[in-house]
Design an enzyme around this catalytic site. Structure first.
Site, mmCIF file in Angstrom:
data_model
loop_
_atom_site.group_PDB
_atom_site.id
_atom_site.type_symbol
_atom_site.label_atom_id
_atom_site.label_comp_id
_atom_site.label_asym_id
_atom_site.label_seq_id
_atom_site.Cartn_x
_atom_site.Cartn_y
_atom_site.Cartn_z
ATOM 1 C CD GLU A 113 -2.970 -1.253 2.141
ATOM 2 O OE1 GLU A 113 -4.048 -1.363 2.018
ATOM 3 O OE2 GLU A 113 -2.404 -0.986 3.514
ATOM 4 C CG HIS A 229 -9.255 5.540 1.814
ATOM 5 N ND1 HIS A 229 -9.082 5.328 0.433
ATOM 6 C CD2 HIS A 229 -8.680 4.524 2.268
ATOM 7 C CE1 HIS A 229 -8.706 4.257 0.035
ATOM 8 N NE2 HIS A 229 -8.003 3.605 1.359
ATOM 9 N NE ARG A 275 -4.702 5.364 3.026
ATOM 10 C CZ ARG A 275 -5.166 4.469 3.713
ATOM 11 N NH1 ARG A 275 -5.773 4.782 4.900
ATOM 12 N NH2 ARG A 275 -4.939 3.156 3.626
ATOM 13 C CG HIS A 336 -10.178 5.742 5.604
ATOM 14 N ND1 HIS A 336 -11.079 5.009 5.455
ATOM 15 C CD2 HIS A 336 -8.776 5.555 5.787
ATOM 16 C CE1 HIS A 336 -10.568 3.720 5.596
ATOM 17 N NE2 HIS A 336 -9.104 3.950 5.938
ATOM 18 N NE ARG A 371 -4.811 5.006 9.474
ATOM 19 C CZ ARG A 371 -5.408 4.118 8.476
ATOM 20 N NH1 ARG A 371 -4.628 2.839 8.816
ATOM 21 N NH2 ARG A 371 -6.108 4.256 7.667
HETATM 22 P P1 FAD Z 1 -13.922 0.121 15.938
HETATM 23 O O1 FAD Z 1 -13.595 -0.988 15.151
HETATM 24 O O2 FAD Z 1 -14.600 1.259 15.146
HETATM 25 O O3 FAD Z 1 -14.867 -0.091 17.218
HETATM 26 C C1 FAD Z 1 -15.399 1.072 17.853
HETATM 27 C C2 FAD Z 1 -16.351 0.222 18.720
HETATM 28 O O4 FAD Z 1 -16.886 1.232 19.928
HETATM 29 C C3 FAD Z 1 -17.740 -0.515 18.275
HETATM 30 O O5 FAD Z 1 -18.036 -1.611 18.809
HETATM 31 C C4 FAD Z 1 -18.695 0.549 18.724
HETATM 32 O O6 FAD Z 1 -19.934 0.017 18.795
HETATM 33 C C5 FAD Z 1 -18.307 1.077 19.947
HETATM 34 N N1 FAD Z 1 -18.795 2.358 20.277
HETATM 35 C C6 FAD Z 1 -18.391 3.449 19.987
HETATM 36 N N2 FAD Z 1 -18.980 4.429 20.782
HETATM 37 C C7 FAD Z 1 -19.631 4.031 21.699
HETATM 38 C C8 FAD Z 1 -20.360 4.338 22.731
HETATM 39 N N3 FAD Z 1 -20.729 5.728 22.968
HETATM 40 N N4 FAD Z 1 -20.872 3.417 23.613
HETATM 41 C C9 FAD Z 1 -20.693 1.922 23.249
HETATM 42 N N5 FAD Z 1 -20.080 1.726 22.291
HETATM 43 C C10 FAD Z 1 -19.364 2.617 21.560
HETATM 44 N N6 FAD Z 1 -6.807 -0.116 8.987
HETATM 45 C C11 FAD Z 1 -5.961 -0.846 8.711
HETATM 46 O O7 FAD Z 1 -5.065 -0.983 9.526
HETATM 47 N N7 FAD Z 1 -6.111 -1.662 7.468
HETATM 48 C C12 FAD Z 1 -7.113 -1.532 6.652
HETATM 49 O O8 FAD Z 1 -7.159 -2.398 5.834
HETATM 50 C C13 FAD Z 1 -8.284 -0.679 7.069
HETATM 51 N N8 FAD Z 1 -8.975 -0.474 6.175
HETATM 52 C C14 FAD Z 1 -10.330 0.324 6.354
HETATM 53 C C15 FAD Z 1 -11.377 0.193 5.652
HETATM 54 C C16 FAD Z 1 -12.577 0.998 6.195
HETATM 55 C C17 FAD Z 1 -13.814 0.995 5.192
HETATM 56 C C18 FAD Z 1 -12.516 1.618 7.260
HETATM 57 C C19 FAD Z 1 -13.605 2.417 7.779
HETATM 58 C C20 FAD Z 1 -11.104 1.636 8.271
HETATM 59 C C21 FAD Z 1 -10.280 1.064 7.692
HETATM 60 N N9 FAD Z 1 -9.117 1.073 8.485
HETATM 61 C C22 FAD Z 1 -8.206 0.112 8.116
HETATM 62 C C23 FAD Z 1 -8.997 1.545 10.021
HETATM 63 C C24 FAD Z 1 -9.208 0.495 11.061
HETATM 64 O O9 FAD Z 1 -10.463 -0.360 10.644
HETATM 65 C C25 FAD Z 1 -9.731 1.434 12.262
HETATM 66 O O10 FAD Z 1 -8.999 2.257 12.677
HETATM 67 C C26 FAD Z 1 -9.929 0.081 13.198
HETATM 68 O O11 FAD Z 1 -10.713 -0.920 12.805
HETATM 69 C C27 FAD Z 1 -10.324 0.826 14.709
HETATM 70 O O12 FAD Z 1 -10.608 -0.189 15.817
HETATM 71 P P2 FAD Z 1 -11.497 0.241 16.881
HETATM 72 O O13 FAD Z 1 -11.466 -0.983 17.634
HETATM 73 O O14 FAD Z 1 -10.447 1.477 17.547
HETATM 74 O O15 FAD Z 1 -13.024 0.865 16.667
HETATM 75 C C1 SIN Z 2 -7.386 0.331 2.442
HETATM 76 O O1 SIN Z 2 -7.741 -0.700 2.231
HETATM 77 O O2 SIN Z 2 -7.226 1.139 1.661
HETATM 78 C C2 SIN Z 2 -7.555 0.941 3.954
HETATM 79 C C3 SIN Z 2 -6.289 0.715 4.309
HETATM 80 C C4 SIN Z 2 -6.054 1.482 5.708
HETATM 81 O O3 SIN Z 2 -6.915 2.316 5.917
HETATM 82 O O4 SIN Z 2 -5.211 1.220 6.346
#
Ligand code: FAD
Ligand code: SIN
Length: 505
Positions: A113, A229, A275, A336, A371
């Protein structure tokens, strides 16, 4: 209602679940999610997880790539810590049964990437997040010490003498607020990209944990650095659909309507520039030509290769009438990833005793001003583990007294949902137009004056009404919007994701 646990984890994405699973079974753990368990950013991740997994790659190279993307604002210790702990996190997931894509019987396929000098993204085709979240959920369900509370929305933390003792949580099915007391509380609520009108994120990412932590007295950092993104599908029926950067990693090209490539004129790394550069280049071309989107084209690759590497994107586009093996994909940038958040140390500790923040809600110093792709799932896993280790080392004991019950006896049920909906729309549009990919002091000042006004309206409504989900999220969202604008106004240089036309780079 009172609930008492050893550990209260707010969030069921990669960060929250990996922390819960790293703790021993003798501890009682509550995992709170505001929707169903699998609805979070983790579940939608596509590209993969960055880690040094081959002998011709090195920690030094992964560290260097992260520092370059972060534009000089990363914390070196956090970068080294994350990179060096990455292989262990990947092995842990493999031990849980994750189904990473293989290139042959022995080796995993590593993709590439933007900003990475080496192929080092381990992935499950183009739906790594779904595989990851399913793996973590399966493991969570096998653990009797972990109780999951779905459709529960955290409103505020409860703190006494700089010590976090739990949180107030709205139980949507019962329409009441429950008090959750715990020895340790963890904010793992994800990012805040839904503060922008157009976002690749699911609706849960309204910055709730960042707002709750800030209100409780935690430090925040780097919130001006919101990542856009470059390539989200532009289609009226697509919703928040990402087209993974790995597609550019495998050769897809960005094109103008006349079919010419434009990225080489902006950066010698072309489509694989970091990005912020790619998103700004697209924004520039869209505004220069007055077009609605640009094109992402991988149709020069063999159809079999495309279907094998990007099966979900292929199918999703086909369902919308776009055959990506034959024609380009219409794409636009969208909000993103939140690089900033609650400031924590290498153990995920905030400045409040017994309160941790991990995952996208936190600011560990790993990302700096931008990032590097696929470093965020990695950060969730590494800091989930380090916070769990720290909790155990410092000892977990339940609070002696439960926290006081929530009192809403003096407020009435909210009657006018239209007020909330309008506020939501206004905040998100203001942020998109004035605090987006390209900023200026005039736009930022306009955003500030509107947000100041909205804040008064929302606070006034809150003081008179009972909460509901929409309202709780709105109250969190306005805090995050204000913090982003204030941070952007304070930064006097354009750097990384913060680009202000009035400031030098
Ligand atoms: P999340 O996975 O968003 O989980 C948040 C949790 O908190 C959820 O369960 C939600 O319900 C809960 N929550 C929120 N507010 C409250 C509240 N007030 N009360 C109770 N619960 C609450 N990163 C990579 O490294 N590689 C990738 O390929 C990649 N691709 C991505 C593609 C997309 C489409 C997106 C959107 C993001 C991508 N990212 C990627 C970024 C990465 O997915 C996120 O940064 C990561 O998953 C965040 O994880 P997290 O556990 O911090 O939060
Ligand atoms: C993507 O697959 O382009 C998302 C990767 C990332 O957000 O790290």
């Amino acid at each position: 209602m009172q609930n008492t646990f050893d550990v209260l984890v707010l969030g069921g994405g990669a960060a929250g679940l990996s922390l819960a699973l790293r703790l021993p079974e003798k501890l009682s753990i509550a995992v709170i999610c505001k929707d169903v368990l699998q609805e979070n950013s983790t579940n939608y991740a596509q590209g993969g997880i960055a880690a040094v997994l081959e002998s011709d790659d090195s920690f030094a190279a992964h560290v260097q790539d992260t520092l370059v993307a972060g534009a000089g604002l990363c914390d070196l210790a956090a970068v080294k810590f994350t990179v060096e702990n990455a292989p262990e996190s990947i092995q842990w997931l493999i031990g849980l049964g994750i189904n990473f894509t293989r290139s042959d019987d022995k080796n995993y396929h590593l993709t590439r990437e933007g900003g990475h000098s080496h192929r080092r993204i381990i992935h499950s085709a183009d739906s790594t997040g779904r595989d990851l979240e399913e793996t973590l959920i399966r493991a969570t369900k096998s653990r009797s010490n972990i109780s999951v509370f779905e459709n529960h929305i955290a409103i505020d933390l409860y703190k006494h003498d700089n010590h976090c003792l739990g949180a107030y949580i709205y139980n949507e099915a019962e329409d009441r607020v429950d008090a959750f007391s715990a020895g340790k509380t963890v904010i793992a609520t994800g990012g805040a990209s839904r503060v922008y009108l157009y976002s690749s994120n699911p609706s849960v990412t309204s910055g709730d944990g960042i707002a709750m932590g800030y209100r409780a007295g935690c430090q925040v950092a780097n919130l001006e650095f919101n990542q856009f993104h470059p390539t989200c599908l532009y289609h009226p029926l697509a919703g928040a659909s990402l087209i993974t950067e790995a597609m550019r990693g495998e050769g897809a090209q960005l094109k103008l309507p006349d079919g010419t490539r434009f990225m080489p004129a902006f950066d010698e790394r072309g489509e694989l520039a970091p990005r912020d550069i790619v998103a700004r280049a697209i924004d520039h071309e869209i505004k220069r030509l007055g077009i609605r989107h640009v094109w992402l084209d991988i149709s020069h690759k063999p159809a079999e290769f495309i279907r094998e590497h990007f099966p979900n994107i292929y199918q999703k586009c086909l369902d919308l009438g776009i055959d990506i093996t034959r024609e380009p994909i219409p794409v636009v940038p969208a909000a993103h990833y939140t690089c900033g958040g609650l400031k924590v140390d290498l153990n995920g500790q905030t400045g409040i005793d017994s309160l941790y923040a991990i995952g996208e809600a936190s600011c560990t110093g790993l990302h700096g001003a931008n990032r590097l792709a696929s470093n965020s799932l990695l950060e969730c896993l590494v800091f989930g583990a380090s916070a769990a280790r720290h909790m155990l080392a410092s000892g977990v004991s339940r609070p002696q007294q439960p926290i006081p019950p929530w009192d809403d006896s003096r407020v009435e049920k909210a009657r006018e949902e239209v007020l909330l909906l309008h506020n939501w729309e206004e905040i998100r549009r203001t942020m998109w137009n004035y605090v987006g990919i390209v900023r200026s002091f005039e736009r930022l000042r306009r955003a500030k004056s509107r947000i100041d006004m909205l804040k008064v309206e929302i606070q006034d409504y809150y003081s008179r009404h009972r909460v509901n989900r929409n309202f709780i999220e709105l109250r969190h969202l306005i805090v995050v919007a204000e913090l982003i604008v204030e941070a952007a106004l304070k930064r006097d240089k354009s750097v990384g994701l913060h680009y202000n036309i009035d400031c030098p780079t």
